[in-house]
Design a protein around this motif. Structure first.
Motif, short mmCIF file in Angstrom:
data_model
loop_
_atom_site.label_atom_id
_atom_site.label_comp_id
_atom_site.label_asym_id
_atom_site.label_seq_id
_atom_site.Cartn_x
_atom_site.Cartn_y
_atom_site.Cartn_z
N GLU A 59 -24.67 129.27 -7.26
CA GLU A 59 -23.56 128.71 -6.48
C GLU A 59 -22.62 127.86 -7.34
N LEU A 91 -19.17 129.34 -7.97
CA LEU A 91 -18.18 129.51 -6.90
C LEU A 91 -16.90 128.70 -7.10
N GLN A 103 -14.19 130.45 -9.55
CA GLN A 103 -13.71 131.83 -9.35
C GLN A 103 -12.24 132.01 -9.73
#
Length: 161
Positions: free
Chosen positions: A134, A137, A140
């Motif tokens: 995670e 994320l 990105q």
């Protein structure tokens, strides 16, 4: 960029992956003024390379130097052997990994190139369990790697939904 970029094999940084594969970081977008970026990825037999994702700004070219690479390209599944080439246009959801029973050695080129070496280093830490998946994320947009949820890739790889 007004000068040629030359990277000797021994100068490429190697980022190891937990399954025994590795990224060889060849050239980043900052060294080419945003033209291509390139890395060489080796994967052991059946190992995943990347889960489903897309790039908004860059096309990605895969040249299989050895072994076989299995792809999800949108909803289509293809396996490409040594000498084969795949070009993924911006926006197309894709995933890839070494085909079952064989490893893969692949040259990956992104154009236009973005600064992604830190992304590959981050992936290495995630692979080794040093950071959670995670943690990628929030990055990105920076790396133009946008993860997509979906079960088709897991089904293709024999991992169910």
């Amino acid at each position: 960029m007004t000068e040629a970029v030359v990277v000797a094999a021994e100068e490429a940084e190697v980022v190891g992956l937990a399954h025994g594969g590795a990224f060889r970081l060849l050239v980043d977008g900052d060294a080419t003024a945003g033209t291509p970026g390139a890395n060489r990825l080796t994967l052991p037999a059946g190992a995943d390379g990347a889960r489903p994702h897309r790039h908004e700004r860059s096309a990605e070219l895969f040249h299989v130097l050895g072994g076989r690479l299995e792809f999800l390209l949108g909803e289509r599944s293809v396996t490409v052997g040594e000498g084969g080439l795949v070009v993924v246009p911006p926006g197309l959801v894709h995933a890839f990994g070494a085909a079952p029973g064989t490893g893969a050695d692949v040259l990956v080129v992104m154009a236009p190139g973005v600064e992604r070496f830190d992304y590959f280093r981050h992936l290495g830490r995630v692979s080794m369990g040093l950071e959670p998946a995670e943690s990628l994320l929030p990055e990105q947009g920076r790396y133009d790697v946008h993860f997509v949820a979906g079960t088709r890739w897991a089904e293709l790889r024999g991992r169910g939904a």
